[in-house]
Structure formats: structure tokens, C-alpha cells
Design a protein around this motif. Structure first.
Motif, PDB file in Angstrom:
ATOM      1  N   VAL A   1       0.849  -1.193   0.000  1.00  0.00           N
ATOM      2  CA  VAL A   1       0.000   0.000   0.000  1.00  0.00           C
ATOM      3  C   VAL A   1       0.885   1.243   0.000  1.00  0.00           C
ATOM      4  N   HIS A   2       0.258   2.397  -0.162  1.00  0.00           N
ATOM      5  CA  HIS A   2       0.993   3.662  -0.136  1.00  0.00           C
ATOM      6  C   HIS A   2       0.656   4.432   1.143  1.00  0.00           C
ATOM      7  N   LYS A   3       1.626   5.154   1.664  1.00  0.00           N
ATOM      8  CA  LYS A   3       1.372   5.979   2.848  1.00  0.00           C
ATOM      9  C   LYS A   3       0.888   7.366   2.470  1.00  0.00           C
TER      10      LYS A   3
ATOM     11  N   THR B   1       1.687  -3.475  -5.634  1.00  0.00           N
ATOM     12  CA  THR B   1       0.730  -3.213  -4.555  1.00  0.00           C
ATOM     13  C   THR B   1      -0.416  -4.215  -4.598  1.00  0.00           C
ATOM     14  N   LEU B   2      -1.364  -4.015  -3.683  1.00  0.00           N
ATOM     15  CA  LEU B   2      -2.561  -4.859  -3.663  1.00  0.00           C
ATOM     16  C   LEU B   2      -3.321  -4.805  -4.990  1.00  0.00           C
ATOM     17  N   ALA B   3      -3.246  -3.680  -5.674  1.00  0.00           N
ATOM     18  CA  ALA B   3      -3.953  -3.560  -6.954  1.00  0.00           C
ATOM     19  C   ALA B   3      -3.452  -4.586  -7.964  1.00  0.00           C
TER      20      ALA B   3
ATOM     21  N   VAL C   1     -11.101  -0.968  -9.747  1.00  0.00           N
ATOM     22  CA  VAL C   1     -11.120  -1.384 -11.156  1.00  0.00           C
ATOM     23  C   VAL C   1     -10.980  -2.904 -11.261  1.00  0.00           C
ATOM     24  N   GLU C   2     -10.030  -3.451 -10.517  1.00  0.00           N
ATOM     25  CA  GLU C   2      -9.853  -4.913 -10.536  1.00  0.00           C
ATOM     26  C   GLU C   2     -11.125  -5.623 -10.112  1.00  0.00           C
ATOM     27  N   ALA C   3     -11.734  -5.147  -9.028  1.00  0.00           N
ATOM     28  CA  ALA C   3     -12.902  -5.822  -8.466  1.00  0.00           C
ATOM     29  C   ALA C   3     -14.139  -5.693  -9.344  1.00  0.00           C
TER      30      ALA C   3
ATOM     31  N   THR D   1      -6.475   2.921  -4.471  1.00  0.00           N
ATOM     32  CA  THR D   1      -7.847   2.482  -4.198  1.00  0.00           C
ATOM     33  C   THR D   1      -8.678   2.434  -5.470  1.00  0.00           C
ATOM     34  N   VAL D   2      -8.488   3.414  -6.328  1.00  0.00           N
ATOM     35  CA  VAL D   2      -9.193   3.423  -7.620  1.00  0.00           C
ATOM     36  C   VAL D   2      -8.909   2.139  -8.392  1.00  0.00           C
ATOM     37  N   TRP D   3      -7.626   1.754  -8.470  1.00  0.00           N
ATOM     38  CA  TRP D   3      -7.259   0.586  -9.272  1.00  0.00           C
ATOM     39  C   TRP D   3      -7.631  -0.733  -8.605  1.00  0.00           C
TER      40      TRP D   3
END
Length: 214
Positions: free
Chosen positions: A86-88, A163-165, A102-104, A97-99
Motif C-alpha cells: 500500500v501507499h502511505k 501493490t494490492l492492486a 477497477v480490478e474488483a 484504491t481506484v485501481w
């Protein structure tokens, strides 16, 4: 007390969580849920997920379900271990979060439908629906066109770090690359390089190793 991941090695959602655990270099216990016998719909598993779906996670007295919620918990609760995921920075996190969304909501529904038609149906002796496959190939192509544009400006889908994305794509992506749909990725240079990169991560190899255990 070690983390417990309850799920099935064949479940895309389960593998998503296992990959996150390995990215964080955490010790964990994998508890296999026999989905063929319907164990995921019965006690004691439904005390972990009342919807009767895998995976579920136990970390001490915390019990979680929904794979993407679990990966977020792992990323934040163990932020000082392994890969950041994740990013701080607030703006970077907003973009991440946007991406993840998008994945989901764009990639996964279409990709999962293709996995069902091209792989799962065959396992159950069912005939795939060519019209459904063609429709969803077209939808996936549009999504990947957007990914190609995005990845022409960054190494990973939400920036220049994994990242999680990216991680959230892995299970469905793995299955798709074993079908004719792989051509849609190969035709797009940046998407192809990205897919090869993230599928080659050691954490993903360790997650897939669960499928080879007796």
C-alpha cells in the motif's frame, strides 16, 4: 499465535489471501476446507463466514472474511513486514484504491466469467457457451486497452511499486493465461510484461504450491 487461513487451494479468492501472506513473509497455518463435501456451508466454518464462502482468516481473536478485505488488513496490520503493498501518501493511496476498485468491478467479473466458461465447465463435463465467451472476450479486450495505456506510464497498475492492486489480479490472471484468452494479453506489450512480472513473483509461486500438496 500463527495466522490461520481457511480455504481451498483451488479457490481464486483463497489464493489471493495466501499470496498476500507470503508477500508479508508471515507465518501461517493453512486449514483446508473440503468444498466438495459442502464443509464451507456447514459448522464450524460458517461461524467464520456466515455466507459460506472461502476464504476466512483468523488472527488471534480477529476473524475476517472477503478476500480483498483480508488482504487490506494484512497489508496495514503488518505494514513493517515484507512488501509494503500500500501507499502511505494520501494521493497515492487514493489512486491505489481506484485501481483496486477497477480490478474488483471491471477485470474480475469478466475474467471470472471466462475462467468459468473455458476451464471450470470443462472440469465438470459441461460445454462452454461460445457466445458468452465471445462477449466476455470483447469486454476483457476493452479493459486491457485501458490497462495498456495505464501501464505505458507506470511499471505496475497503481504506480511504480507492486501493490494490492496488482496482487488482486493474480488468481484470475493465472487461470486466463492457460486459455486462448492469453492472446489478448500477448497482443498488448505493456500488459504482457506486467502479467509476466507479477505472475513470476515468489509469493505467487508459494501460493500455487498449495495446489500440489496431497
Amino acid at each position: 499465535m500463527a495466522i490461520k487461513v481457511h480455504g481451498s487451494p483451488m479457490s481464486t479468492a483463497t489464493l489471493r489471501v495466501v499470496a498476500a501472506v507470503h508477500e508479508k513473509e508471515l507465518e501461517y497455518e493453512f486449514v483446508t476446507i473440503d468444498m466438495k463435501s459442502g464443509a464451507h456451508k456447514q459448522p464450524p466454518f460458517i461461524s467464520l463466514n456466515p455466507f459460506g464462502q472461502v476464504p476466512a482468516l483468523e488472527d488471534g481473536d480477529l476473524k475476517l472474511f472477503e478476500s480483498r478485505a483480508i488482504t487490506k488488513y494484512i497489508a496495514y496490520n503488518y505494514e513493517n513486514k515484507g512488501t509494503s503493498l500500500v501507499h502511505k501518501d494520501g494521493k497515492q493511496m487514493a489512486e491505489l484504491t481506484v485501481w483496486m476498485e477497477v480490478e474488483a468491478h471491471q477485470f474480475d467479473p469478466v475474467g471470472s466469467k471466462l475462467v468459468w466458461e473455458l476451464i471450470i465447465k470443462n472440469l465438470f463435463g459441461m460445454q462452454s457457451d461460445d457466445a458468452v465467451v465471445e462477449e466476455n472476450e470483447a469486454k476483457l479486450a476493452k479493459v486491457l486497452d485501458i490497462y495498456e495505456s495505464r501501464l505505458s506510464n507506470s511499471k505496475y497498475i497503481a504506480g511504480d511499486s507492486f501493490t494490492l492492486a496488482d496482487l488482486h489480479h493474480l488468481p484470475v490472471l493465472q487461470y486466463l493465461m492457460g486459455t486462448k484468452v492469453k492472446n489478448l494479453f500477448d497482443e498488448r506489450a505493456h500488459v504482457s510484461a506486467w502479467a509476466k512480472d507479477i505472475l513470476g513473483r515468489p509469493s505467487w509461486a508459494k501460493a500455487l504450491a498449495l495446489q500440489k500438496q496431497p
